[in-house]
Scaffold this motif. Structure first.
Motif, PDB file in Angstrom:
ATOM      1  N   GLY A   1      11.391  -7.972   9.411  1.00 58.47           N
ATOM      2  CA  GLY A   1      11.218  -7.240  10.602  1.00 58.47           C
ATOM      3  C   GLY A   1       9.860  -7.321  10.983  1.00 58.47           C
ATOM      4  O   GLY A   1       9.032  -7.365   9.959  1.00 58.47           O
ATOM      5  N   SER A   2       9.375  -7.013  11.953  1.00 57.22           N
ATOM      6  CA  SER A   2       7.926  -6.905  12.398  1.00 57.22           C
ATOM      7  C   SER A   2       7.088  -5.527  11.976  1.00 57.22           C
ATOM      8  O   SER A   2       8.275  -4.605  11.450  1.00 57.22           O
ATOM      9  CB  SER A   2       7.317  -7.034  13.815  1.00 57.22           C
ATOM     10  N   VAL A   3       5.793  -6.470  10.861  1.00 62.25           N
ATOM     11  CA  VAL A   3       5.667  -4.905  10.150  1.00 62.25           C
ATOM     12  C   VAL A   3       4.334  -5.076  11.256  1.00 62.25           C
ATOM     13  O   VAL A   3       3.188  -5.904  11.037  1.00 62.25           O
ATOM     14  CB  VAL A   3       4.813  -5.578   8.464  1.00 62.25           C
ATOM     15  N   THR A   4       3.641  -3.489  11.279  1.00 64.95           N
ATOM     16  CA  THR A   4       2.654  -2.587  11.668  1.00 64.95           C
ATOM     17  C   THR A   4       1.715  -2.818  11.114  1.00 64.95           C
ATOM     18  O   THR A   4       0.097  -2.969  11.415  1.00 64.95           O
ATOM     19  CB  THR A   4       2.484  -1.771  12.716  1.00 64.95           C
ATOM     20  N   SER A   5       1.768  -2.033   9.829  1.00 63.31           N
ATOM     21  CA  SER A   5       0.437  -1.607   9.391  1.00 63.31           C
ATOM     22  C   SER A   5       1.086  -1.280   7.842  1.00 63.31           C
ATOM     23  O   SER A   5       1.800  -1.217   7.482  1.00 63.31           O
ATOM     24  CB  SER A   5      -0.239  -0.298   9.745  1.00 63.31           C
ATOM     25  N   VAL A   6       0.130  -2.229   6.768  1.00 65.13           N
ATOM     26  CA  VAL A   6       0.258  -1.716   5.004  1.00 65.13           C
ATOM     27  C   VAL A   6      -0.814  -1.153   4.310  1.00 65.13           C
ATOM     28  O   VAL A   6      -2.444  -1.411   4.950  1.00 65.13           O
ATOM     29  CB  VAL A   6       0.105  -2.998   4.285  1.00 65.13           C
ATOM     30  N   GLU A   7      -0.509  -0.052   4.138  1.00 66.17           N
ATOM     31  CA  GLU A   7      -1.953   0.816   2.966  1.00 66.17           C
ATOM     32  C   GLU A   7      -0.974   0.875   2.050  1.00 66.17           C
ATOM     33  O   GLU A   7      -0.194   1.669   1.350  1.00 66.17           O
ATOM     34  CB  GLU A   7      -1.586   2.019   3.850  1.00 66.17           C
ATOM     35  N   LEU A   8      -2.037   0.703   0.313  1.00 69.66           N
ATOM     36  CA  LEU A   8      -1.567   0.492  -0.835  1.00 69.66           C
ATOM     37  C   LEU A   8      -2.491   1.741  -1.188  1.00 69.66           C
ATOM     38  O   LEU A   8      -4.221   1.190  -0.855  1.00 69.66           O
ATOM     39  CB  LEU A   8      -2.871  -0.643  -1.138  1.00 69.66           C
ATOM     40  N   ASN A   9      -2.432   2.942  -2.102  1.00 69.57           N
ATOM     41  CA  ASN A   9      -2.969   3.348  -2.746  1.00 69.57           C
ATOM     42  C   ASN A   9      -2.833   3.928  -4.303  1.00 69.57           C
ATOM     43  O   ASN A   9      -1.570   2.775  -4.694  1.00 69.57           O
ATOM     44  CB  ASN A   9      -3.038   5.048  -2.327  1.00 69.57           C
ATOM     45  N   GLU A  10      -3.267   3.743  -5.018  1.00 63.78           N
ATOM     46  CA  GLU A  10      -3.004   3.993  -6.384  1.00 63.78           C
ATOM     47  C   GLU A  10      -2.598   5.486  -6.635  1.00 63.78           C
ATOM     48  O   GLU A  10      -1.940   5.098  -7.036  1.00 63.78           O
ATOM     49  CB  GLU A  10      -4.541   5.054  -7.031  1.00 63.78           C
ATOM     50  N   HIS A  11      -2.013   6.630  -5.707  1.00 63.26           N
ATOM     51  CA  HIS A  11      -1.324   7.389  -6.144  1.00 63.26           C
ATOM     52  C   HIS A  11      -0.563   7.744  -4.802  1.00 63.26           C
ATOM     53  O   HIS A  11      -1.402   7.718  -3.457  1.00 63.26           O
ATOM     54  CB  HIS A  11      -2.697   8.254  -6.772  1.00 63.26           C
ATOM     55  N   PRO A  12       0.714   8.432  -4.536  1.00 61.91           N
ATOM     56  CA  PRO A  12       0.691   9.153  -3.195  1.00 61.91           C
ATOM     57  C   PRO A  12       0.445   9.846  -2.649  1.00 61.91           C
ATOM     58  O   PRO A  12      -0.994  11.048  -3.263  1.00 61.91           O
ATOM     59  CB  PRO A  12       2.337   9.140  -3.932  1.00 61.91           C
ATOM     60  N   GLY A  13       0.062  10.118  -1.092  1.00 59.16           N
ATOM     61  CA  GLY A  13      -0.811  10.972  -1.262  1.00 59.16           C
ATOM     62  C   GLY A  13      -0.716  10.832   0.617  1.00 59.16           C
ATOM     63  O   GLY A  13      -0.847  10.475   1.153  1.00 59.16           O
ATOM     64  N   PHE A  14      -1.332  11.792   1.324  1.00 55.52           N
ATOM     65  CA  PHE A  14      -1.796  12.529   2.503  1.00 55.52           C
ATOM     66  C   PHE A  14      -2.663  10.487   2.902  1.00 55.52           C
ATOM     67  O   PHE A  14      -3.434  10.486   2.484  1.00 55.52           O
ATOM     68  CB  PHE A  14      -2.307  13.543   3.171  1.00 55.52           C
ATOM     69  N   PHE A  15      -2.300  10.415   4.493  1.00 57.80           N
ATOM     70  CA  PHE A  15      -3.426   9.732   5.123  1.00 57.80           C
ATOM     71  C   PHE A  15      -4.473  10.289   5.267  1.00 57.80           C
ATOM     72  O   PHE A  15      -4.986  11.290   6.190  1.00 57.80           O
ATOM     73  CB  PHE A  15      -2.542   9.041   6.546  1.00 57.80           C
ATOM     74  N   HIS A  16      -5.629   9.380   4.780  1.00 59.56           N
ATOM     75  CA  HIS A  16      -7.454  10.111   5.317  1.00 59.56           C
ATOM     76  C   HIS A  16      -7.492   9.255   6.636  1.00 59.56           C
ATOM     77  O   HIS A  16      -7.923   7.955   6.403  1.00 59.56           O
ATOM     78  CB  HIS A  16      -7.988   9.558   4.291  1.00 59.56           C
TER      79      HIS A  16
ATOM     80  N   CYS B   1      -4.884  -1.426 -10.721  1.00 64.01           N
ATOM     81  CA  CYS B   1      -3.414  -1.303 -11.418  1.00 64.01           C
ATOM     82  C   CYS B   1      -2.118  -1.067 -10.260  1.00 64.01           C
ATOM     83  O   CYS B   1      -2.194  -1.658  -9.465  1.00 64.01           O
ATOM     84  CB  CYS B   1      -3.877   0.314 -11.635  1.00 64.01           C
ATOM     85  N   PHE B   2      -0.527  -0.762 -11.526  1.00 57.45           N
ATOM     86  CA  PHE B   2      -0.096  -1.110 -10.423  1.00 57.45           C
ATOM     87  C   PHE B   2       0.200   0.229  -9.028  1.00 57.45           C
ATOM     88  O   PHE B   2      -0.659   1.619  -9.161  1.00 57.45           O
ATOM     89  CB  PHE B   2       1.409  -0.002 -10.612  1.00 57.45           C
ATOM     90  N   LYS B   3      -0.101  -0.057  -7.809  1.00 57.90           N
ATOM     91  CA  LYS B   3      -0.317   1.103  -6.226  1.00 57.90           C
ATOM     92  C   LYS B   3       1.768   1.188  -5.951  1.00 57.90           C
ATOM     93  O   LYS B   3       2.394   0.845  -6.462  1.00 57.90           O
ATOM     94  CB  LYS B   3      -1.011   0.283  -6.219  1.00 57.90           C
ATOM     95  N   VAL B   4       0.855   2.356  -4.938  1.00 52.66           N
ATOM     96  CA  VAL B   4       1.905   2.771  -4.097  1.00 52.66           C
ATOM     97  C   VAL B   4       1.825   2.123  -3.090  1.00 52.66           C
ATOM     98  O   VAL B   4       0.320   1.994  -2.689  1.00 52.66           O
ATOM     99  CB  VAL B   4       2.000   4.054  -4.570  1.00 52.66           C
ATOM    100  N   GLY B   5       2.890   2.142  -2.040  1.00 53.37           N
ATOM    101  CA  GLY B   5       2.667   1.488  -0.465  1.00 53.37           C
ATOM    102  C   GLY B   5       2.953   2.085  -0.088  1.00 53.37           C
ATOM    103  O   GLY B   5       4.430   3.053  -0.097  1.00 53.37           O
ATOM    104  N   TYR B   6       2.437   1.674   1.564  1.00 52.00           N
ATOM    105  CA  TYR B   6       3.626   2.605   2.889  1.00 52.00           C
ATOM    106  C   TYR B   6       3.212   1.425   3.550  1.00 52.00           C
ATOM    107  O   TYR B   6       2.047   0.901   4.184  1.00 52.00           O
ATOM    108  CB  TYR B   6       2.466   3.857   3.115  1.00 52.00           C
ATOM    109  N   VAL B   7       4.457   1.010   4.095  1.00 50.17           N
ATOM    110  CA  VAL B   7       4.927  -0.167   4.908  1.00 50.17           C
ATOM    111  C   VAL B   7       5.821   0.353   5.842  1.00 50.17           C
ATOM    112  O   VAL B   7       6.983   1.171   6.123  1.00 50.17           O
ATOM    113  CB  VAL B   7       5.725  -1.258   4.485  1.00 50.17           C
ATOM    114  N   VAL B   8       4.708   0.224   7.572  1.00 51.22           N
ATOM    115  CA  VAL B   8       5.381   0.147   8.484  1.00 51.22           C
ATOM    116  C   VAL B   8       5.651  -0.474   9.388  1.00 51.22           C
ATOM    117  O   VAL B   8       5.041  -1.443   9.633  1.00 51.22           O
ATOM    118  CB  VAL B   8       3.819   1.257   9.677  1.00 51.22           C
ATOM    119  N   PHE B   9       7.210  -0.428  10.119  1.00 51.52           N
ATOM    120  CA  PHE B   9       7.703  -1.734  10.708  1.00 51.52           C
ATOM    121  C   PHE B   9       7.255  -1.161  12.410  1.00 51.52           C
ATOM    122  O   PHE B   9       7.382  -0.195  12.695  1.00 51.52           O
ATOM    123  CB  PHE B   9       9.297  -0.935  10.258  1.00 51.52           C
TER     124      PHE B   9
END
Length: 281
Positions: free
Chosen positions: A80-95, A111-119
């Protein structure tokens, strides 16, 4: 991590404990090995942010270091259409805040990261969660693909080389924005100082507030706080013993305090005499 007893045969998704869905990926289409991503719907209720809508955000774990935000966006765009992607070292709130320039951005840890993919639509998350386990996603499906090894180091070295005129342009814009911010802060402080300024008779200069500012709601606590402040101001301005009646009242209060202290001392002496054991008379 061990998989549950449920089967993940052809055409079925693999769901593991924690409600995570396993999404396999391959670096090349003809690779013999694969890497597993673990995805689930992002449901942090405390994080009320428009950058991560709860019904359109996918939480991704175990993202390898060679996958950048563009690579992750390309991988999940097929669902599906992806609007934004955010990669961080650890899960956490958006700064929230201004995104740093690439010229002044600190080096990121490999390092291996965690991500937030917004559709763009909710259907993207459902499509990812139903992806078959035996159909891995291919990272380098297009040319030139993801660079690794020496090619990656060469590309990083070229990206670190900055043209002087381009860097000067970025610095000028940064300083210009900083000066505008400082000027707005000084104007705001000056405006607040004028609003709090009082003349010698206690009159307050009333000025028009900023556009769109709402009036403060009425409350008894605010009125009581204002009255206490006015009493303190009045007490500071009041002259002591200026009038004759003020001087007399002060003397009367002083004499009353001395008499009260004298009576208390007499009672203490009587108590000590009563408690004395040796009595010569």
């Amino acid at each position: 991590m061990a998989t549950p007893q449920s089967s993940h045969a052809n055409g079925k998704a693999c769901v593991i404990p924690g409600d995570f869905t396993v999404v396999p990926i391959k670096f090349y289409s003809d690779s013999n090995t694969q890497h597993n991503l673990y995805v689930k719907e992002h449901k942090v209720r405390e994080e009320k942010s428009s950058y991560r809508p709860l019904d359109k955000t996918l939480f991704v774990l175990n993202i390898p270091p060679y996958c950048s935000e563009d690579v992750v966006k390309e991988l999940f765009s097929q669902f599906g259409s992806v609007t934004s992607v955010e990669l961080n070292e650890h899960p956490g709130f958006f700064h929230s805040g201004a995104k740093p320039s690439r010229y002044f951005k600190p080096a990121q840890k490999q390092c291996f990261k965690v991500g937030y993919v917004v559709f763009r639509a909710c259907s993207g998350i459902a499509a990812v969660k139903s992806h078959p386990f035996d159909v891995p996603l291919v990272v380098c499906s297009t040319q030139p693909g993801v660079k690794t090894g020496i090619r990656k180091w060469i590309q990083q070295y070229k990206n670190n080389l900055v043209q002087p005129d381009r860097l000067q342009h970025v610095v000028d814009n940064l300083m210009k924005n900083f000066d505008l911010k400082k000027k707005r802060e000084e104007e705001q402080q000056k405006l607040e100082a004028e609003q709090k300024d009082e003349d010698q008779e206690g009159w307050v200069k009333v000025t028009k507030g900023p556009k769109g500012a709402k009036a403060r709601p009425y409350s008894e606590a605010a009125d009581e706080k204002t009255l206490r402040r006015e009493r303190r101001k009045k007490k500071r301005k009041e002259l002591l013993n200026f009038y004759a009646w003020q001087h007399k009242n002060t003397q009367k209060e002083h004499i009353a305090d001395l008499r009260k202290k004298f009576e208390e001392d007499k009672q203490k002496i009587a108590l000590l005499r009563a408690q004395r054991k040796f009595r010569p008379y």
